[in-house]
Design an enzyme around this catalytic site. Structure first.
Site, PDB file in Angstrom:
ATOM      1  CG  HIS A 155      -1.825  -1.192   1.292  1.00 28.53           C
ATOM      2  ND1 HIS A 155      -2.938  -1.353   0.203  1.00 28.53           N
ATOM      3  CD2 HIS A 155      -2.084  -2.058   2.159  1.00 28.53           C
ATOM      4  CE1 HIS A 155      -3.618  -2.467   0.542  1.00 28.53           C
ATOM      5  NE2 HIS A 155      -3.067  -2.864   1.440  1.00 28.53           N
TER       6      HIS A 155
ATOM      7  CG  HIS B  18      -5.890  -3.819   7.407  1.00 29.83           C
ATOM      8  ND1 HIS B  18      -6.484  -4.501   6.319  1.00 29.83           N
ATOM      9  CD2 HIS B  18      -7.337  -3.275   7.887  1.00 29.83           C
ATOM     10  CE1 HIS B  18      -7.732  -4.527   6.052  1.00 29.83           C
ATOM     11  NE2 HIS B  18      -8.394  -3.575   7.001  1.00 29.83           N
TER      12      HIS B  18
END
Ligand SMILES: *[C@@H]1O[C@H](CO)[C@@H](O)[C@H](O)[C@H]1NC(C)=O
Ligand SMILES: *[C@@H]1O[C@H](CO)[C@@H](O)[C@H](O)[C@H]1NC(C)=O
Length: 158
Positions: free
Chosen positions: A42, A149
């Site tokens: 990410h 996350h």
């Protein structure tokens, strides 16, 4: 010496150390979810083309990930979001935090292909992000909160 210190537990430690379950979808409520995985999946400093950025993500996943978002920001900035107030994550845990600002990101959507030849569309976005954070990440001070996350990327906050 080391073995003596560990007494009867060295095998257990070895097993724990190599415990790397395959996570179906984004089942991130696992101790195996790490800041390293978050960075790989990410974080990219600049806008990317999904076609060239996704193979690294899929290599780790061993499949065509259906969608993925790359945030264009530094780890330090995202880690600072971990210090903002807690909100509830999609899975019901309460260790999520929403960014103060919208940032640039790239949204990758699977469009076809299999195995090592997954095709993706590339969509630049400017959104908020929500991350789940944890302490005790390898290579960092044990008390430092770090993102592990990416929970969602809301366009608006209410
Ligand atoms: C708030 O989030 C952090 C992770 O960023 C977590 O360690 C802490 O336990 C959370 N607090 C509550 C009350 O859920
Ligand atoms: C990968 O997929 C593209 C289109 O989806 C196709 O043109 C190309 O031949 C494929 N390459 C391989 C090595 O399969």
């Amino acid at each position: 010496m080391m073995l003596n210190l560990l007494g009867p537990f060295p095998l257990l430690l070895v097993l724990l150390g190599s415990w790397e379950p395959v996570h179906p979808l984004d089942d991130w409520a696992q101790s195996s979810v790490t800041v390293q995985t978050f960075m790989l999946r990410h974080l990219r400093p600049h806008p990317v083309n999904c076609q060239t950025a996704m193979p690294r993500v899929n290599l780790q996943n061993r499949r065509c990930k259906p969608e993925n978002t790359f945030l264009h920001d530094s780890l330090n900035n995202v880690a600072a979001t971990c210090l903002l107030r807690n909100i509830t994550c999609r899975n019901g845990r309460t260790n999520c935090h929403r960014s103060r600002y919208r940032i640039r990101m790239t949204y990758c959507l699977y469009t076809g292909g299999t195995d090592r030849n997954c095709s993706y569309s590339t969509t630049p976005q400017n959104r908020f992000y929500v991350v789940a954070c944890e302490r005790r990440q390898r290579g960092f001070p044990p008390n430092r909160l770090l993102p592990v996350h990416l929970d969602k990327t809301p366009l608006l906050v209410h």
